[in-house]
Write an enzyme that holds these catalytic residues in place. Structure first.
Site, PDB file in Angstrom:
ATOM      1  N   GLU A 270       0.816  -1.226   0.000  1.00  0.00           N
ATOM      2  CA  GLU A 270       0.000   0.000   0.000  1.00  0.00           C
ATOM      3  C   GLU A 270       0.840   1.262   0.000  1.00  0.00           C
ATOM      4  O   GLU A 270       0.595   2.184  -0.764  1.00  0.00           O
ATOM      5  CB  GLU A 270      -0.935   0.041   1.223  1.00  0.00           C
ATOM      6  CG  GLU A 270      -2.273  -0.622   1.029  1.00  0.00           C
ATOM      7  CD  GLU A 270      -2.170  -2.104   1.113  1.00  0.00           C
ATOM      8  OE1 GLU A 270      -1.108  -2.597   1.520  1.00  0.00           O
ATOM      9  OE2 GLU A 270      -3.141  -2.791   0.770  1.00  0.00           O
TER      10      GLU A 270
ATOM     11  N   HIS B 196     -11.081  -4.960   9.994  1.00  0.00           N
ATOM     12  CA  HIS B 196     -11.643  -4.735   8.664  1.00  0.00           C
ATOM     13  C   HIS B 196     -12.896  -3.889   8.709  1.00  0.00           C
ATOM     14  O   HIS B 196     -13.632  -3.842   7.730  1.00  0.00           O
ATOM     15  CB  HIS B 196     -12.004  -6.072   8.007  1.00  0.00           C
ATOM     16  CG  HIS B 196     -10.830  -6.816   7.462  1.00  0.00           C
ATOM     17  ND1 HIS B 196      -9.930  -7.459   8.251  1.00  0.00           N
ATOM     18  CD2 HIS B 196     -10.412  -6.999   6.201  1.00  0.00           C
ATOM     19  CE1 HIS B 196      -9.006  -8.021   7.500  1.00  0.00           C
ATOM     20  NE2 HIS B 196      -9.271  -7.757   6.249  1.00  0.00           N
TER      21      HIS B 196
END
Lengths: 395, 424
Positions: A90, A159
């Protein structure tokens, strides 16, 4: 009598056949129904074909057709040089996107969920958001960071976080969050065309929901303005502000009873209803004569303070609904804004409905308690209107 | 100390070796690892383009180059250009230090004294359209790239005439005109940005069909950055996508007070290049001519779309990490050792010994640079501070969205905006 019985039987059998999420065309108007996923996909497709500088990058956006199938078909159409499958890096690939944007390209960076954006947050804030300012306008960053945000179903604490408040507090970023297909199309196209960094917060549970869209929305030049909220439902008693999935929940407080009346003989519903909780609670709101005005924020930064304040001045009561953590959240900002600008118009304290102040639990019943539900919004609306309400509902 | 290295040696072996004394752990020679993918293509390509490389070097190169000293690798003009650039960097940084201690400059100031050979050696080979990114130690790279001394000094004093109108500061020198992409406070942050700029060059060539777009990017960073995750992520992606970038490590052995040897499991940084499928080169960063030769090859590789290179320049900063750093942890003997290898003195000696320039020429340059820096100081001190209205400017390129149309109005306010096309 027999005729009525037959009608009822017909209605009921149709109800069994109808799928939980309706994708049927509505017969009563020309409106087409598309899912949020199709809306996002078509928006990306159109913007990529209109401007060759637009390209996609992210994990699994290419050959896997998108982790949530948002980028389905785009690799085949535009080739691997414009739809890049990145390694799981990322920080690295977000920085590469920002660097490409510095030099004039228009990347759309997908985060598989915005939780993973925390690994890249340095680039989103420090090299994207702040660059135009630090360079005094020399370096602008026309980049879009998009992906699902907030809680899904049973995915656990790492998440499920909502990042709207974090990104919205940063000057130099524009933060958008669509609710329905029209929002998704219009805001994503606006974000890609915008010359500044935009954080585009979608919601995984809404991807499969379909909503009616007009022909204007389906036109390839359709765009929604950044910084304008939409009043989804006009009302006079209390203002409810929400964004993303919570708009659906807020509307659910009102819509069920109204659409019951609109159900036609074939049993088709004319409006889609996301979520499934407490329709009887919704009817209570209407039955009690509370007509709430629901504002779909659409744009978290810049926040449409004028629409919110105008609505509060009309209704004199405010409830803010969000999925994220309560402290320093969106509700806090909206409350402060209203207190600063419309204090004398308030007839009741502003109430914030937010997620529980805990990391998201996994157990289904605990998760349900950790995220606002329709009943919570209904009860808050009643409290704002000084109706007595029972204590918190148990799971 | 690193021995002379020759371009022919580079061409023959894709992973240039600088065999040096065995005692210095930083110069352990790399061996070409039998790695897959671009590595093998590299070997094939290099041998076939051997001749091309030599022709493209463009300098005075004699046939028996392999063991000769580097002093005939440049012409007089080039030599003077290099000298002037290094002296400008040194004089500018010294002036910054002086102003800081006179309390005329504030905030964080990180000086580049001693490392000028790296900046000059690399950047003087670039075109205007090539990009550079740096960390916070960015004054001298900006100067080498062409940003004027007065613009940078005004920026350091926080004046409205600075290159970023006083909004950036010492650590954030940006210049669109000279393609200096910053100036980043977070080490490792500039590397992905530079990789993105390199990506854009490739994108322009492949997708936008601008066939002559061979713009190269240089990313400058230090030894401390080489332990950062983003560095490895970008080595991977740059090699994977064969991006036209050169990763230039200014290994000055110290990250504030942390010695490179204390922080790193495998100190030789150039060894990390082959692990990712790109050549890793070590060069003596105190010798501008050697740096320049390596730079030519690395930049040439990138321009020919052969992929990235990792260049480790062994260098040293004469001052502390920043002007607020008391610099007590470094051994005075080490400082003295490197002070004796001052790149400016070395180049001066080289130019004079090889009769490329006279003492007088060089003194004239010194004087000229002193005047440039003095003028820059005067300009900066007399410049106004930014007006208060500037506080809220430049947050967005376009606060209202979708850009500004040709008539100067925001496009989203045009009545028929829905009929517009995608923003250019």
């Amino acid at each position: 009598m027999l005729a009525i019985a037959r009608q009822r039987m017909l209605g009921q059998s149709f109800k069994k056949i109808l799928p939980a999420v309706s994708v049927l065309r509505s017969y009563s108007s020309a409106a087409k129904q598309i899912t949020v996923r199709e809306a996002l996909n078509s928006a990306l497709d159109e913007e990529m074909s209109a401007d060759p500088k637009v390209f996609l990058m992210g994990e699994e956006v290419g050959e896997y057709q998108g982790a949530y199938k948002i980028t389905k078909g785009l690799l085949e159409k535009y080739g691997p040089e414009r739809v890049l499958d990145t390694p799981i890096t990322e920080a690295g690939f977000t920085g590469i996107g920002v660097g490409a944007a510095y030099c004039g390209l228009k990347p759309v960076v997908e985060f598989m969920t915005f939780n993973f954006s925390m690994q890249a947050i340095d680039h989103i804030i420090n090299s994207a958001a702040k660059s135009n300012y630090m360079s005094a306008g020399q370096i602008s960053v026309p980049i879009v960071f998009r992906g699902p945000n907030g809680a899904a179903a049973g995915v656990g604490a790492q998440h499920s976080q909502c990042y709207a408040a974090w990104y919205a507090s940063c000057p130099g970023l524009k933060v958008l969050s669509p609710y329905n297909s029209e929002d998704a199309r219009g805001l994503l196209k606006a974000a890609i065309r915008d010359p500044d960094p935009v954080v585009f917060l979608e919601n995984e549970l809404l991807y499969g929901e379909s909503f009616p869209v007009s022909d204007e929305v389906l036109d390839s030049s359709f765009c929604l303005p950044i910084g304008k909220a939409k009043i989804e439902r006009e009302g006079k008693d209390v203002t409810i502000t929400a964004f993303s999935k919570m708009v659906g929940y807020a509307l659910k407080c009102l819509s069920t009873s109204m659409s019951n009346a609109k159900q036609n003989l074939s049993g088709e519903k004319l409006e889609d209803e996301p979520g499934d909780s407490g329709s009887h609670a919704a009817e209570m709101l209407e039955k009690d004569g509370i007509y709430a005005e629901v504002i779909n924020l659409r744009s978290i930064r810049p926040l449409d303070r004028s629409t919110i304040n105008a609505s509060v001045r009309k209704t004199n009561r405010l409830i803010t609904v969000e999925e994220g953590f309560p402290q320093h959240g969106l509700g806090a900002e909206i409350c402060a804004s209203v207190v600063e600008e419309s204090f004398s118009y308030l007839d009741a304290p502003v109430e914030r409905i937010a997620g529980a102040d805990v990391p998201m639990p996994y157990a289904a019943n605990l998760e349900r308690m950790a995220v606002p539900q329709v009943e919570d919004i209904v009860r808050a609306a009643k409290r704002a209107c000084y109706r007595s309400v029972p204590l918190a509902a148990t799971a | 100390m690193a021995t002379a290295f020759s371009p022919s040696k580079f061409a023959a072996q894709p992973f240039p070796l600088n065999t040096t004394s065995q005692n210095n752990p930083l110069t352990i020679p790399t061996t070409a690892s039998p790695f897959l993918g671009s590595t093998r293509k590299l070997i094939r390509l290099s041998s076939s383009s051997n001749l091309n490389l030599r022709r493209r070097s463009g300098t005075v190169v004699k046939e028996n180059k392999s063991q000769s000293t580097p002093n005939l690798l440049i012409t007089k003009e080039e030599g003077l250009e290099l000298y002037e650039d290094m002296v400008l960097g040194r004089a500018f940084e010294d002036k910054c230090a002086q102003m800081y201690y006179d309390r005329k400059m504030f905030g964080f100031v990180h000086l580049y004294n001693g490392q000028e050979a790296v900046s000059t050696g690399f950047i003087k080979l670039l075109k205007q359209q090539d990009f550079i990114v740096c960390t916070y130690r960015d004054h001298v790279q900006a100067l080498s790239k062409g940003v004027s001394a007065r613009a940078i000094l005004s920026e350091l004093l926080g004046k409205a005439t600075g290159c970023c109108r006083g909004q950036g500061g010492s650590m954030h020198i940006f210049s669109r005109e000279h393609n200096m992409l910053g100036g980043f406070a977070f080490i490792g942050e500039g590397i992905p940005i530079g990789t993105g700029a390199a990506f854009r060059s490739k994108y322009k060539r492949k997708v936008l069909k601008e066939a002559d777009c061979d713009h190269v990017t240089l990313a400058f960073f230090g030894d401390g950055t080489c332990n950062n995750g983003q560095f490895y992520e970008c080595l991977n992606m740059a090699a994977l996508w064969k991006l036209p970038i050169v990763f230039v490590v200014e290994n000055n052995l110290w990250a504030i007070g942390m010695s490179h040897l204390r922080a790193t499991s495998v100190p030789p940084i150039h060894k990390k290049g082959p692990a990712f499928g790109m050549p890793g080169v070590h060069v003596d960063g105190m010798d501008v001519l050697k740096v320049r030769e390596v730079a030519k090859e690395a930049i040439g590789r990138a321009r020919r779309a052969e992929g990235p290179t990792l260049v480790e320049c062994e260098t040293y900063r004469f001052r502390g990490h920043s002007l607020a750093d008391p610099d007590k942890l470094r051994d005075p003997a080490e400082k003295a050792h490197y002070a004796a290898r001052d790149p400016i003195t070395a180049l001066k000696k080289c130019l004079i010994d090889n009769s490329l320039a006279s003492e007088a020429d060089l003194k004239a340059i010194d004087k000229k640079i002193d005047e440039v820096v003095e003028e820059a100081v005067e300009f900066a001190e007399e410049s106004p501070v930014p007006p208060k209205s500037q506080l809220h400017e430049n947050v967005f390129a376009d606060p209202k969205g979708f850009g500004i149309g040709p008539d100067g109005r925001y496009r989203c306010e045009e009545p028929k905006f829905a009929e517009g096309t995608a923003l250019d």
